[in-house]
Design an enzyme around this catalytic site. Structure first.
Site, PDB file in Angstrom:
ATOM      1  N   THR A 144       0.620  -1.381  -0.278  1.00  0.00           N
ATOM      2  CA  THR A 144       0.439  -0.430   0.121  1.00  0.00           C
ATOM      3  C   THR A 144       0.833   1.307  -0.242  1.00  0.00           C
ATOM      4  O   THR A 144       1.909   1.463   0.816  1.00  0.00           O
ATOM      5  CB  THR A 144      -0.675  -0.215   1.431  1.00  0.00           C
ATOM      6  N   PRO A 146       0.496   5.968  -0.393  1.00  0.00           N
ATOM      7  CA  PRO A 146      -0.231   6.759   0.143  1.00  0.00           C
ATOM      8  C   PRO A 146      -1.760   7.358  -0.697  1.00  0.00           C
ATOM      9  O   PRO A 146      -3.045   6.932  -0.535  1.00  0.00           O
ATOM     10  CB  PRO A 146      -0.229   7.864   0.574  1.00  0.00           C
ATOM     11  N   GLY A 376     -24.469  -4.980  26.768  1.00  0.00           N
ATOM     12  CA  GLY A 376     -25.148  -3.342  27.332  1.00  0.00           C
ATOM     13  C   GLY A 376     -23.859  -2.584  28.034  1.00  0.00           C
ATOM     14  O   GLY A 376     -22.818  -2.709  27.534  1.00  0.00           O
ATOM     15  N   GLU A 400      -6.032  -7.023   3.311  1.00  0.00           N
ATOM     16  CA  GLU A 400      -6.053  -8.257   2.004  1.00  0.00           C
ATOM     17  C   GLU A 400      -7.318  -8.601   1.524  1.00  0.00           C
ATOM     18  O   GLU A 400      -7.516  -8.846   1.503  1.00  0.00           O
ATOM     19  CB  GLU A 400      -6.395  -9.714   3.217  1.00  0.00           C
TER      20      GLU A 400
END
Lengths: 423, 360
Positions: A144, A146, A376, A400
């Site tokens: 990856t 930017p 809760g 992924e």
């Protein structure tokens, strides 16, 4: 061939063993590690380094083709492999313990998987041997950027061959590198790792020009510039890595150094995901199962019984939720098992692999969200782990391949469409 | 080990069922639904595939052993063809399999061969009751022990072929526990209503049956547990749902690849493609749940009934959403009865109720 659903012995044994690891090495420090982002659970890491060698599996290295192994046992070769099934079970159990800690299990992770999938036998030997060493050792995948996430064809990192020194000169910015710090930076407790960096050797060739390169830890010109602060999986380091004219030996390229005007090389690289997606899906199932079991236990402590077998009209709202959660966890696991079973049996599983990832990403987010809701004020309280699993879970539907990217893959397979027909 | 491939034997059987389902059941489905009539010729032909016969041991006239896995594989294929036709073909199984599972030796010898040997004949069973909270484990129909037998009281509905049935298994609560009773036709106090009319399954003749002080002999009681029978019904319901959902899914895929909008096929739009992807995922996940539950039934695993419940729960949600999506993908055309998807969507809503209409 038959339809059956029985774990073979080695799988049962592995699950039993890793349940102990999860109970004793992971759960007790889960909260502490989450509260102290970027702290390293050395106890777990060192234990796993030893344990996995003893088990002879648990890292990408264990997925090595079995030629040569056990060749003295002729019956063995005829039995289908269960390596991926074993691995999926191991990862599911570790993720049940703590998915963030699973991500910093030594053994090479996605970096080693890339070498395993795309490397030559010599490269595998050269780069993967270190994971059998004394010290825990890491490797990371840097894909990856930017401006390039799911659209990996938009990768801008460049690798240029310096003809004089026969070195690749690599420049670019990488982000979201899981275990990037542990793989690249010097830690006295760890062995010397590497990162696998995706770069283009010919931008005019588009995807056909994309290659990955093994870059040894500490290589000059490469710097870890940031560790991200995240919603969940906080114990796992997510690094930004900048490369500025980093020099890498010629032979560290994975795949061919010449560009053919086809995308077969890129498609081959993408096929790595067919192997890894069900494994990531397995970790999602582990987190979902953890949340489901905790909900059932906490409800039982409060005297709530789930009445299975009743018509919906007679179920309480909580019973309906819990039953639905159970359906989700169970069916997602079966999809994982089918995908890895196909991989073990050498059947093409691009469809099933992405399906399992879609399913797991869906159910782990829903199940953990429901779990917090059902409990809760307790569900939302950091005294318990449910809220942590809710935060940890979300990444399953993102990394992924996001749920949407995997839907694209599934849809293309179902409809028989190419990437250009269904964008 | 895990395995996801049918055996060679299963494959041969499933292929035969699939061929019949596609070329016979599917082609007749629309007219059968519209004219509220299923050709007996079709039912006979489906019966001749020998699914029930292959599940019955040879001492009772069959030629095999019951396998839930084989059964759900076949049920999916039949459901893929046409649900009404599938249930009609499988109706005698509603009578035979509970006796096989819960009956004694004498009941098996007395009743099973006459159904198994020869052509399809109307033997059926009555489980479902006309109340919103119908619960197979808490029946409102009761059986009371009296001298020399039992007295049945209550109302059943959705009973296939009740008007012509030669005998049926009637489920009633005996001291609060569900038990099956073999009831022959023309028994005093049993009344079969006019044919019931439902949102779908119009091709399948179904009836409401009232039992008023119906006296049956002691030998009519199936003493064995109802649980495996119910579990069998649940996995079958799930498998039929998977078949119907797959039918709608494949039809919608085909349509989406043909239909143009804005210069492309609508399948090339992510809005449509993602729906199809999700339909595919959900069908597969319910199919695997169903297979596993069926396998556990075959292996007599402790949690088999639990898993069968989860499978049918999953299936009724899945088939509703998948068939709804299929109609949605066809848009206005999906709402027109010339296309089959609206019928599958009407089928789809029924699976929350249909447990008890078939068993493999």
């Amino acid at each position: 061939m038959t339809i059956e659903f029985e774990n073979p012995k080695p799988v049962e044994q592995a699950r039993f063993l890793l349940q102990t690891v999860a109970d004793n090495m992971m759960r007790p420090v889960s909260r502490e590690m989450d509260e102290n982002e970027h702290a390293i659970p050395f106890g777990y890491v060192e234990f796993m380094n030893t344990a996995m060698k003893a088990m002879g599996s648990g890292s990408a290295g264990s997925l090595a083709p079995s030629e040569g192994k056990n060749s003295d046992d002729p019956t063995r070769a005829k039995r289908p492999s269960i390596a991926y099934q074993l691995l999926a079970n191991q990862l599911e159990m570790l993720a049940w313990g703590d998915v963030g800690m699973y991500l910093i299990t030594p053994g090479g992770g996605l970096g080693a998987a890339a070498v395993q999938a795309a490397g030559s036998p010599e490269q595998r030997e050269k780069f993967l041997a270190r994971f059998n060493g004394e010290k825990p050792t890491f490797a990371a995948m840097c894909m990856t950027e930017p401006q390039a996430g799911s659209d990996t064809s938009a990768i801008r990192t460049r690798a240029v061959l310096d003809e004089n020194t026969r070195e690749w000169v690599i420049t670019g910015e990488k982000i979201f590198v899981t275990a990037g710090d542990k793989s690249f930076n010097d830690h006295p407790e760890f062995g010397k790792g590497f990162i696998v960096v995706w770069a283009s050797i010919d931008p005019s060739a588009g995807r056909a020009g994309m290659r990955s390169f093994v870059i040894e830890a500490g290589t000059p010109g490469v710097k870890v510039t940031k560790l991200e602060s995240k919603m969940g999986i906080r114990v796992s380091d997510t690094a930004s890595i900048s490369l500025d004219g980093a020099r890498v030996p010629f032979e560290n390229i994975l795949g061919s150094p010449t560009v053919e005007r086809t995308t077969t090389g890129f498609k081959g690289a993408m096929a790595t995901f067919d192997a890894t997606r069900p494994l990531v899906a397995a970790t999602g199932v582990g987190v979902a199962r953890a949340a489901l079991e905790e909900v059932k236990k906490m409800l039982a402590d409060q005297g709530v019984t789930i009445h299975y077998g009743l018509p919906r009209q007679k179920l309480s709202s909580i019973e309906k939720d819990v039953i639905e959660m159970e359906v989700m966890v169970k069916s997602a696991w079966l999809m994982v098992m089918k995908a890895v079973w196909m991989a073990d049996n050498k059947q093409p599983n691009a469809l099933e692999s992405s399906m399992s990832k879609v399913k797991s990403g869906d159910i782990v987010t829903k199940v953990t969200q429901k779990a917090v809701e059902i409990l809760g004020p307790l569900g939302y309280d950091r005294e318990f782990l449910l809220e942590k699993w809710f935060r940890d879970a979300k990444i399953t539907d993102i990394y992924e391949g996001t749920g949407q990217i995997n839907r694209l893959v599934v849809a293309r397979q179902i409809l028989g469409y190419s990437g250009s027909e269904l964008r | 080990m895990y395995g996801f491939t049918p055996t060679e034997e299963q494959k041969m059987l499933i292929d035969a069922v699939a061929r019949f389902s596609k070329s016979d059941l599917r082609t007749a489905a629309h007219a059968a639904e519209e004219h509220k009539n299923l050709a007996q010729r079709l039912v006979n032909k489906g019966w001749e595939l020998g699914l029930l016969q292959a599940s019955t041991p040879d001492i009772y006239g069959g030629f095999g052993e019951r396998s839930s896995v084989t059964g759900v594989l076949a049920a999916e294929e039949l459901g893929f063809g046409d649900l009404a036709g599938a249930i009609a073909i499988m109706t005698p199984g509603l009578f035979v399999l509970p006796i096989l599972l819960a009956g004694n030796e004498q009941q098996k010898t007395n009743y099973i061969p006459q159904v198994i040997e020869g052509s399809w004949r109307p033997f059926t069973s009555a489980l479902i009751e006309p109340s919103f909270d119908f619960d197979p484990n808490a029946l409102k129909t009761t059986a009371k022990k009296v001298d020399n037998g039992f007295v049945l009281n209550g109302v059943k509905t959705y009973v296939p072929f009740a008007n012509q049935a030669e005998a049926m298994v009637v489920y009633a609560a005996l001291d609060g526990v569900t038990k099956g009773f073999i009831v022959s036709k023309n028994i005093t106090g049993m009344e079969v209503s006019d044919r019931i009319k439902l949102m779908s399954l119009n091709a399948l003749p179904m009836y409401r049956v009232t039992f008023k002080d119906v006296k049956v002999p002691e030998t009519s009681l199936l003493e064995g547990d109802f649980e495996p029978v119910l579990a069998g019904m649940r996995v079958t319901n799930a498998a039929l749902a998977v078949g119907v959902a797959r039918a709608a899914f494949e039809y919608a895929c085909g349509y989406a690849k043909e239909r143009d909008a804005f210069g492309v096929k609508i399948a090339q739009k992510q809005a449509i493609a993602f729906m199809l992807a999700e339909m595919g995922v959900e069908i597969e996940s319910t199919r695997l749940l169903t297979w596993e539950a069926a396998w556990k039934l075959d292996m007599a695993k402790e949690d088999a009934a639990h898993d069968a419940y989860l499978a049918t729960t999953s299936a009724s949600d899945m088939v509703m959403s998948v068939t709804d999506r299929a109609v949605q993908i066809l848009g206005g055309h999906g709402y027109i009865r010339d296309h089959p998807v609206e019928m599958w969507m009407r089928n789809g809503r029924g699976f929350a109720t249909f447990t008890g209409l078939a068993i493999v």
